[in-house]
Every structure is written in structure tokens, then in C-alpha cells.
Design a protein around this motif. Structure first.
Motif, short mmCIF file in Angstrom:
data_model
loop_
_atom_site.label_atom_id
_atom_site.label_comp_id
_atom_site.label_asym_id
_atom_site.label_seq_id
_atom_site.Cartn_x
_atom_site.Cartn_y
_atom_site.Cartn_z
N PHE A 100 -11.51 5.14 -3.27
CA PHE A 100 -12.88 5.07 -2.79
C PHE A 100 -12.97 4.45 -1.40
N GLY A 101 -12.01 4.84 -0.56
CA GLY A 101 -12.01 4.37 0.80
C GLY A 101 -11.41 3.00 1.01
N VAL A 102 -10.88 2.40 -0.04
CA VAL A 102 -10.28 1.07 0.05
C VAL A 102 -8.79 1.18 -0.25
N SER A 103 -7.98 0.57 0.61
CA SER A 103 -6.52 0.58 0.41
C SER A 103 -6.14 -0.46 -0.63
N VAL A 104 -5.51 0.00 -1.69
CA VAL A 104 -5.07 -0.90 -2.77
C VAL A 104 -3.55 -0.89 -2.81
N SER A 105 -2.95 -2.08 -2.65
CA SER A 105 -1.50 -2.20 -2.67
C SER A 105 -1.03 -2.52 -4.09
N PHE A 106 -0.61 -1.49 -4.82
CA PHE A 106 -0.12 -1.71 -6.17
C PHE A 106 1.22 -2.45 -6.17
N SER A 107 1.98 -2.29 -5.10
CA SER A 107 3.29 -2.97 -5.05
C SER A 107 3.13 -4.48 -5.08
N LYS A 108 2.01 -5.00 -4.54
CA LYS A 108 1.79 -6.43 -4.57
C LYS A 108 1.50 -6.94 -5.98
N LEU A 109 1.06 -6.03 -6.87
CA LEU A 109 0.77 -6.44 -8.24
C LEU A 109 2.02 -6.83 -9.02
N THR A 110 3.20 -6.49 -8.48
CA THR A 110 4.43 -6.83 -9.21
C THR A 110 4.61 -8.34 -9.36
N LEU A 111 3.94 -9.14 -8.51
CA LEU A 111 4.03 -10.59 -8.63
C LEU A 111 3.30 -11.12 -9.86
N VAL A 112 2.34 -10.35 -10.34
CA VAL A 112 1.47 -10.90 -11.38
C VAL A 112 1.24 -9.93 -12.53
N VAL A 113 1.86 -8.73 -12.49
CA VAL A 113 1.54 -7.72 -13.49
C VAL A 113 1.89 -8.18 -14.90
N GLU A 114 3.00 -8.91 -15.07
CA GLU A 114 3.36 -9.35 -16.41
C GLU A 114 2.32 -10.31 -16.99
N PHE A 115 1.72 -11.14 -16.12
CA PHE A 115 0.71 -12.07 -16.61
C PHE A 115 -0.61 -11.36 -16.90
N LEU A 116 -0.90 -10.29 -16.15
CA LEU A 116 -2.07 -9.48 -16.49
C LEU A 116 -1.89 -8.82 -17.85
N VAL A 117 -0.69 -8.30 -18.09
CA VAL A 117 -0.40 -7.69 -19.39
C VAL A 117 -0.52 -8.72 -20.50
N MET A 118 0.04 -9.90 -20.28
CA MET A 118 -0.01 -10.94 -21.31
C MET A 118 -1.45 -11.35 -21.59
N ALA A 119 -2.26 -11.50 -20.54
CA ALA A 119 -3.65 -11.88 -20.75
C ALA A 119 -4.38 -10.84 -21.58
N VAL A 120 -4.18 -9.56 -21.26
CA VAL A 120 -4.87 -8.50 -22.00
C VAL A 120 -4.40 -8.47 -23.46
N VAL A 121 -3.09 -8.56 -23.68
CA VAL A 121 -2.56 -8.50 -25.04
C VAL A 121 -3.05 -9.67 -25.88
#
Length: 644
Positions: free
Chosen positions: A268-289
Motif C-alpha cells: 500500500f505504498g509503504v516499504s516493509v522490511s520483512f528481513s528485519k523481522l528476523t530479530l523478533v519473529v520467534e517472539f511474535l510467534v511465541m506471543a501469538v501461540v
């Protein structure tokens, strides 16, 4: 973003999952049987790769490579067995958090031992003989060694499954996971069972580290980096579940791989860096689970141990001698800058000690009376610090007003996070607080335009009238003293008694009309606000703030302070904060191996004072008073008998 690159990234994820699974499987096995949250498990991973480096150099990289890796894992397992027999056997009946404190101290000792033996440089091992090349996959080169690692994970999972389901030892381990006291009652040597499980867990961690030798250099930071990821895998998979650990390792590793493959995407016209999510993706998964399925993907509620340490004693109002001691301490603190005018550093150190005392007291507020263990309390300390810095720098608000508003910003963060956290309990609650704290850290670490990114924010100085450190010392003394006394007052209010009622028996508290979760939520918010005040004071005292203020290490420091002082006393967090911060400063300035010395001191204090420093002193005083009362009663009885 072609198909070939996608397949290669998925294969990279599989290789990473196998390595992570080896560490997590050992951690899950140890927790399932011993109920110890082994913070030192990442240290065994680090020792494994360092031992592999040395043994490969000794045996030769051609014929001795594979035997060296296996021998490194075996030696690590033996080291784990020694740790269990020498240290952990002495604290199995202590509260779980004191066991965590002991294993944290062990991390410090092992880290400096590795520094002394191998030095501070990164050590990169040779390539694996026979697997040094690459394989063509859809036109892209993929390391042959990574294909080998992909196979290792399922093989280890299969071997562990057979060991735990087809052998008598495995049956005993599974029985101990369900009810270890009953296993002991049936005549099984529980001590040696624990030793064998701990050795196997350490061996798996050492094997995971040794297998990483051709992929990455051995560094001293591998222990904490690894244990964080391993905890996440164990919790997401389900505490004590080996298949769950493998499923969680696959899930997290593949999500990370997909994030790397996506890179920067326009949404939607905004640059999103998914590669930066690698620092925190496991904690996002843990929070959701944990929010959706609190026991993990394949876990279930753990049975409570019958030996969880001493019962929580009711908090008591301070006695006359305590009040006199407090008044004398306050007088000494007021006079301190005048008595030490020739040593300005002492004022700076005392400011740090007081801020640490406030941080520890706010954490104790939810850990002791409320019974909520947090591994992410630094999030609110950091939110308060960043709020104060941003209000002064970006909004142009006076420092005095920023100091008032910053705790409210931290309280808002605690309000949002606490709504999810108070729905869990025990280790799961602690890990969810860790997940939220890491998410907050990642935002501050990567949002360069707002928080300064990894460099943080500088130029956060107090008002002109507080430029003199002595004036700032008195401001800190007034605010910290007032905050600690206010926290004490809250604990002896009806709200504080309701918190303790919910901690001691949630069912009975609910039966008499107390909304336990709501009380805990409010307690969470109060603790977050006071931690934010400490963070704001810290930011203005240092003139800057960085993401380190809300990293895992800061949260662990808070836990150590509370446990070192004693969780069952009101003065415990203050005593622990002053002791830990003073020791850290003194030891670090006098030796290069300060971690080992600090860890040894903490281990000694844990063994000598299992209730914490303040808790043990209180226990001695209570015992002495009880003996006096018995002697007085006996004397009265004897006198009455003689008169009769």
C-alpha cells in the motif's frame, strides 16, 4: 523472489531448525523431569562448539573431524552431569526462581572460563571433510553440509522417541515427567535419574554447538543468543514435549526463512522490511501461540511439584527496630554527598544504586505479593526512559514535566501487555512477558527515525538546576524513597491484600468476590509505571538512552536483584539491588574476569542464603526472637512452679 530462491531459503530454514532442535530438545527434557528452567543450557551449546574447535585442531581436520565433534558432545554431557551433581542437587527443593538464579550465575562462570581458555576472538572451524562442497538445486548452489544437518534433526528426534518409548530408562523419564515424587516412592534412584537426564540434555546442546562449527564462528555471545531462541522453541512446542520442540523449531525457522526471502516489500505504498523481522519473529510467534494456546502446540499443563520450596510467609508491617534502622539509613543518605565531597563518583554510583532499587522494588511488587513472575520487566523501564528522552528532545517538554509523564507512558505499555499476560501463570506468563519485552526492544532497535535505532538517543540532560550531580542525587533520593514507600503502602492496603489472596488461592479469592485477574492486571500496570519512573531517572542521569535498557539482560538483572535480596520480604528487592549493583561495579573495575567472580559470589549467596539475603536475616531474627520467647515462657513456668 523466484521459486529457486524460495526453495533454497526453505532448505536453509530446515538446516537451522535441526540445529535449534538439538538445543531445545535437551532443554525440554531437563525441564520435563527436573522442573529446572536451566538458564545455563546455552552455555553448554557454546562449550560444545569451542571444544569441537580445539579437538578438531588436535586430531586434524581430515580424519579427526567427525570423532572430534562426537567427543565434544560427550565431554559437554559429562560437564553437565558434574554441574548437576555438584550444584543443582543442592537446590532441587528450592523455589524454581532460585534455581534460575543459580543457573544464571553458572552462565557467568562458564562465559569467563571460555574467555580464559579460548580468548575473546571469534574462532572459525574448518569445513567438514566430504561435505565441503555444494549441491545444485534449481540452478542455485546449496551447501552440502546443510543438507546433512537437515537429516540430523529427524534422526535425533527418532532416536529420542525410541529411547523414551522403548526402553525402561525412557519409561522412568516419562513417569518422572508426570510425577517425579511417585517415581521416587516406587524405589527408583531419583538422584541418578536426574543426573542422567541432565547429562543427556547437555550432550544434545553440546552436539548442537559442535555441529555448528563449519557454519559459524565460535563466540562468547552464543550462550545468551542460543538460550533465548531455545526457550522460545520449548515454550511454543509445549514444555517437556520433544515432538513439540521439533515442530516449533521447524515453524520458527521456516517463518524466518520466508521473511529473508521476502526482503523489502511495498505494501500500500509503504516499504516493509520483512528481513528485519528476523530479530523478533520467534517472539511474535511465541506471543501469538501463548495467547491462543497457553500450553504450546503439543504441550499440556504441568503437574505441580510437591517440593516447591518454603511456603510464602505473610508480609508484616515493619517493627520498631526496622523503622529506626530506616531512619538512620535515610539520615546517612542525606549526609552522604557532604561526607564524600572529595569522591564525586560515589554520588554517581549511589544514583545508580537507588534507580536499581526502584526497578527491583517494582518487579518485586508483582513477583512476591502478586505471584506473577516476569522475564520482561525491563520493557517498562525502557519505555519510561525512551518516553522521557523523546518528550524532551522531540516535543520540547521541560525535563520536570517529562519526568512526570514518562511513568504514565510505561504504565500504558503495561496496561496493553498485562491484559494478555495475566491470563497465564507460572513459566508461561514469564515467557509471554519476555516475548512482549523483546518485541518492544526490536522496535526501539530498528526504528532509526524515531528512537535512534541501535545508537539510541543522546543529549537527554536534566534541567539546569539539576546539572550538579549532588542536586540530581537529592532529586533521585526523594523520588525513589517516595516511590518505594508508596509501593509498600499499596501492599498493606485492601488492594494489596486482594493481590496476596489471589496469589495464595485464586479459587477462594474468587469465591469471596475478588476479581483476581483484574487485580493482577492493575498490579501489573502499577509495577510498570514505577519501573518507568526508574527508567526516566536513568535516562536523565546518563544523558542518553539505548536499546540495552530494555534488553533481556536488563530483565535478568532485575530478577537477580529480587531473588538475591529475598522475595518474601519487603526490604529484599532493595537489599538485592544494592548488593548486585555494587558487586557488579566493584568486581568489574578490579578484574578482567568479573563475570566469573560475580557468578561465584551469587552461587555462594544462593547456597548460604536460600531465602535471599534479607529473607535469611529475617529468618535468623525470627528464630532468635522465638527462642527468647520460649526461654521466657520456660522461666515463668519454672518460677510459678517453685512458688506453688
Amino acid at each position: 523472489m523466484g521459486v529457486s530462491s524460495f526453495v533454497v531459503q526453505l532448505l536453509n530454514g530446515l538446516a537451522g531448525a535441526s540445529s535449534l532442535f538439538l538445543v531445545a530438545a535437551g532443554l525440554s527434557l531437563i525441564f520435563g523431569v527436573t522442573r529446572i528452567v536451566n538458564f545455563a543450557h546455552g552455555s553448554f551449546f557454546m562449550v560444545g562448539i569451542y571444544l569441537a574447535y580445539s579437538l578438531v585442531g588436535k586430531f586434524g581436520a581430515s580424519l579427526g573431524f567427525w570423532p572430534a565433534l562426537l567427543l565434544a558432545a560427550v565431554i559437554t554431557g559429562v560437564l553437565g552431569a558434574l554441574v548437576e551433581m555438584v550444584l543443582l542437587r543442592r537446590i532441587y527443593k528450592a523455589p524454581e526462581l532460585f534455581q534460575l538464579l543459580a543457573t544464571f550465575a553458572l552462565v557467568l562462570v562458564i562465559k569467563d572460563a571460555a574467555l580464559w581458555i579460548w580468548g575473546p576472538e571469534e574462532l572459525l572451524g574448518p569445513r567438514a571433510p566430504g561435505l565441503a562442497g555444494s549441491v545444485d538445486i534449481l540452478g542455485r548452489n546449496f551447501p552440502a553440509y546443510d543438507l546433512f544437518l537437515i537429516v540430523v534433526g529427524p534422526l535425533v528426534l527418532g532416536a529420542l522417541t525410541l529411547l523414551l518409548t522403548r526402553t525402561r530408562w525412557g519409561t522412568l523419564v516419562r513417569a518422572a515427567t508426570q510425577d517425579r515424587e511417585m517415581v521416587s516412592a516406587l524405589g527408583v534412584n531419583q538422584a541418578w535419574l536426574f543426573t542422567a537426564v541432565f547429562a543427556l540434555g547437555a550432550l544434545l546442546a553440546g552436539l548442537g554447538g559442535a555441529l555448528q562449527l563449519p557454519r559459524e564462528p565460535a563466540t562468547l555471545e552464543m550462550d545468551l543468543n542460543t538460550i533465548g531462541a531455545a526457550f522460545v522453541v520449548v515454550v511454543v512446542g509445549g514444555m517437556g514435549s520433544i515432538p513439540g520442540a521439533y515442530a516449533a523449531a521447524l515453524l520458527i525457522a521456516e517463518i524466518k526463512a520466508i521473511c529473508i526471502w521476502l526482503g523489502v516489500v511495498e505494501l500500500f505504498g509503504v516499504s516493509v522490511s520483512f528481513s528485519k523481522l528476523t530479530l523478533v519473529v520467534e517472539f511474535l510467534v511465541m506471543a501469538v501461540v501463548l495467547v491462543v494456546r497457553p500450553w504450546g502446540l503439543m504441550g499440556k499443563a504441568q503437574a505441580n511439584s510437591r517440593h516447591t520450596g518454603l511456603a510464602e510467609a505473610p508480609l508484616r508491617h515493619p517493627g520498631r527496630w526496622f523503622k529506626l534502622g530506616g531512619a538512620a539509613l535515610m539520615a546517612a543518605l542525606v549526609l552522604l554527598p557532604w561526607l564524600t565531597a572529595g569522591s564525586p563518583y560515589l554520588s554517581v554510583l549511589m544514583i545508580d544504586l537507588m534507580i536499581a532499587a526502584l526497578f527491583a522494588a517494582s518487579l518485586h511488587f508483582i513477583m512476591g505479593p502478586a505471584g506473577m513472575h516476569s522475564f520482561g520487566h525491563a520493557a517498562y523501564f525502557g519505555l519510561g526512559a525512551y518516553a522521557a528522552a523523546l518528550l524532551v528532545r522531540s516535543a520540547g517538554i521541560p525535563m520536570e514535566l517529562a519526568l512526570v509523564l514518562a511513568p504514565f507512558a510505561a504504565a500504558v505499555g503495561a496496561l496493553i501487555y498485562g491484559w494478555f499476560c495475566v491470563r497465564l501463570s507460572g513459566t508461561y506468563l514469564a515467557m509471554l512477558t519476555l516475548a512482549f519485552a523483546q518485541i518492544t526492544w526490536a522496535i526501539c532497535y530498528q526504528w532509526d527515525g524515531f528512537t535512534g535505532g541501535s545508537n539510541g538517543l543522546t543529549g537527554v540532560w536534566p534541567a539546569a538546576w539539576l546539572a550538579d550531580k549532588v542536586n540530581y542525587y537529592y532529586l533521585t533520593l526523594a523520588l525513589v524513597t517516595g516511590a518505594v514507600l508508596l509501593l509498600r503502602r499499596v501492599l498493606f492496603s485492601p488492594f494489596g491484600y486482594a493481590l496476596r489472596a489471589g496469589r495464595d488461592s485464586a479459587l477462594r479469592a474468587d469465591a469471596i468476590g475478588i476479581d483476581v485477574k483484574r487485580m493482577q492486571w492493575v498490579g501489573f500496570i502499577i509495577a510498570g509505571g514505577f519501573a518507568g519512573l526508574g527508567g526516566a531517572l536513568f535516562a536523565f542521569s546518563k544523558g542518553s538512552i539505548s536499546p540495552e535498557a530494555l534488553a533481556v539482560g536488563k530483565s535478568v538483572d532485575g530478577l537477580v536483584m529480587v531473588l538475591l535480596g529475598g522475595i518474601q520480604t519487603l526490604s529484599g528487592p532493595v537489599v538485592g539491588a544494592v548488593t548486585f549493583t555494587w558487586l557488579h561495579d566493584t568486581v568489574a573495575r578490579n578484574t578482567d574476569y568479573w563475570r566469573a567472580m560475580l557468578g561465584a559470589i551469587i552461587l555462594l549467596l544462593v547456597l548460604l542464603f536460600p531465602q535471599g539475603i534479607a529473607g535469611s536475616i529475617k529468618h535468623l531474627i525470627d528464630s532468635w526472637q522465638e527462642r527468647r520467647r520460649h526461654r521466657a515462657a520456660a522461666a515463668i513456668h519454672t518460677t510459678t512452679k517453685e512458688q506453688a
